[in-house]
Design a protein around this motif. Structure first.
Motif, PDB file in Angstrom:
ATOM      1  N   ASP A  72       0.288  -1.505  -0.241  1.00  0.00           N
ATOM      2  CA  ASP A  72       0.324   0.102  -0.230  1.00  0.00           C
ATOM      3  C   ASP A  72       1.327   1.502   0.366  1.00  0.00           C
ATOM      4  O   ASP A  72       1.767   1.165   0.596  1.00  0.00           O
ATOM      5  N   VAL A  73       0.909   2.220  -0.922  1.00  0.00           N
ATOM      6  CA  VAL A  73       1.996   3.251  -1.132  1.00  0.00           C
ATOM      7  C   VAL A  73       0.432   4.508  -0.984  1.00  0.00           C
ATOM      8  O   VAL A  73      -0.730   4.855  -1.558  1.00  0.00           O
ATOM      9  N   GLU A  74       0.879   5.590  -0.046  1.00  0.00           N
ATOM     10  CA  GLU A  74       0.417   6.612  -0.039  1.00  0.00           C
ATOM     11  C   GLU A  74       1.497   7.690  -0.217  1.00  0.00           C
ATOM     12  O   GLU A  74       2.260   8.359  -0.209  1.00  0.00           O
ATOM     13  N   GLU A  98       1.105  -6.008 -10.599  1.00  0.00           N
ATOM     14  CA  GLU A  98      -0.552  -5.618 -10.386  1.00  0.00           C
ATOM     15  C   GLU A  98      -0.271  -4.035  -9.884  1.00  0.00           C
ATOM     16  O   GLU A  98       0.345  -3.575  -9.097  1.00  0.00           O
ATOM     17  N   ALA A  99      -0.101  -3.095 -10.584  1.00  0.00           N
ATOM     18  CA  ALA A  99      -1.152  -1.942  -9.710  1.00  0.00           C
ATOM     19  C   ALA A  99      -1.991  -1.119 -10.039  1.00  0.00           C
ATOM     20  O   ALA A  99      -3.106  -0.779 -10.749  1.00  0.00           O
ATOM     21  N   TRP A 100      -2.610  -0.355  -8.908  1.00  0.00           N
ATOM     22  CA  TRP A 100      -4.264   0.102  -8.503  1.00  0.00           C
ATOM     23  C   TRP A 100      -3.827   1.217  -8.121  1.00  0.00           C
ATOM     24  O   TRP A 100      -3.766   1.384  -7.406  1.00  0.00           O
ATOM     25  N   ASP A 107      -3.100   5.190  -1.622  1.00  0.00           N
ATOM     26  CA  ASP A 107      -2.940   5.681  -3.127  1.00  0.00           C
ATOM     27  C   ASP A 107      -2.942   4.244  -4.324  1.00  0.00           C
ATOM     28  O   ASP A 107      -3.604   4.874  -5.157  1.00  0.00           O
ATOM     29  N   TYR A 108      -2.200   3.652  -3.775  1.00  0.00           N
ATOM     30  CA  TYR A 108      -1.777   2.711  -4.701  1.00  0.00           C
ATOM     31  C   TYR A 108      -2.064   1.786  -4.267  1.00  0.00           C
ATOM     32  O   TYR A 108      -0.729   1.045  -3.218  1.00  0.00           O
ATOM     33  N   VAL A 109      -1.783   0.452  -4.634  1.00  0.00           N
ATOM     34  CA  VAL A 109      -2.032  -0.958  -4.279  1.00  0.00           C
ATOM     35  C   VAL A 109      -1.401  -1.564  -5.154  1.00  0.00           C
ATOM     36  O   VAL A 109      -1.588  -1.780  -6.442  1.00  0.00           O
ATOM     37  N   ARG A 135       5.224   9.371   0.107  1.00  0.00           N
ATOM     38  CA  ARG A 135       5.200   9.252   1.978  1.00  0.00           C
ATOM     39  C   ARG A 135       5.249   8.384   2.764  1.00  0.00           C
ATOM     40  O   ARG A 135       6.149   8.390   3.669  1.00  0.00           O
ATOM     41  N   ARG A 136       5.068   7.436   2.722  1.00  0.00           N
ATOM     42  CA  ARG A 136       4.967   5.947   3.576  1.00  0.00           C
ATOM     43  C   ARG A 136       4.489   4.939   2.504  1.00  0.00           C
ATOM     44  O   ARG A 136       3.609   5.125   1.487  1.00  0.00           O
ATOM     45  N   PHE A 137       4.926   3.672   2.521  1.00  0.00           N
ATOM     46  CA  PHE A 137       3.698   2.200   2.395  1.00  0.00           C
ATOM     47  C   PHE A 137       4.516   1.523   4.015  1.00  0.00           C
ATOM     48  O   PHE A 137       5.548   1.314   4.141  1.00  0.00           O
TER      49      PHE A 137
END
Length: 158
Positions: A72-74, A98-100, A107-109, A135-137
């Motif tokens: 999970d990416v912010e 894969e990326a969403w 913001d992203y998975v 910012r973080r993951f």
């Protein structure tokens, strides 16, 4: 505008998603069409962008990538140029399967296939260094795979 798919198109898509190498003659026998009619429909669906690729599915473990990570990416800011740069980086990275872009806490998975923890750590160090907007993951390790695939369900009702 999306292409209109009739029942025969949907049945062919269901067959192709299970085995893209199935001969047109056998698909035609399954759906009640000639081999040439099947081929014409498949060509039309390729041209219209319904069929986007025909690929081999590879077992990550057999290919030396046994570790699956869900990340999970912010991002810091959602400025268009920063997001575009991040999206390009993600798209170009072969380890990211894969990326969403999602709603919710992050913001992203990302789904990442890695050789081992060191391989994953190196990827994430590059990810953060190359993308100062991150910012973080948060990472989760997949302990086992219950289902993997890209099958899109086809509504076969009339």
């Amino acid at each position: 505008m999306p292409m209109e798919l009739d029942k025969l198109d949907r049945r062919l898509l269901a067959i192709l998603q299970k085995d893209a190498r199935r001969p047109a003659e056998l698909m035609g026998a399954d759906v009640g069409l000639s081999a040439s009619a099947v081929q014409r429909r498949i060509v039309r669906m390729r041209e219209e962008g319904v069929i986007t690729a025909e690929v081999a599915l590879v077992d990550p473990k057999q290919a030396g990538r046994p570790l699956t990570m869900i990340v999970d990416v912010e991002v810091e800011r959602e400025r268009p140029e920063l997001l575009a740069s991040l999206k390009q980086w993600i798209a170009a990275e072969p380890c990211i399967q894969e990326a969403w872009y999602v709603t919710g806490a992050g913001d992203y998975v990302l789904i990442v296939a890695a050789r081992d923890v060191d391989d994953f750590e190196a990827l994430m160090q590059r990810f953060v260094a190359d993308n100062p907007n991150v910012r973080r993951f948060q990472t989760r390790v997949a302990l086992s795979t219950l289902k993997r695939g890209m099958f899109v369900p086809m509504d076969l009702s009339p």
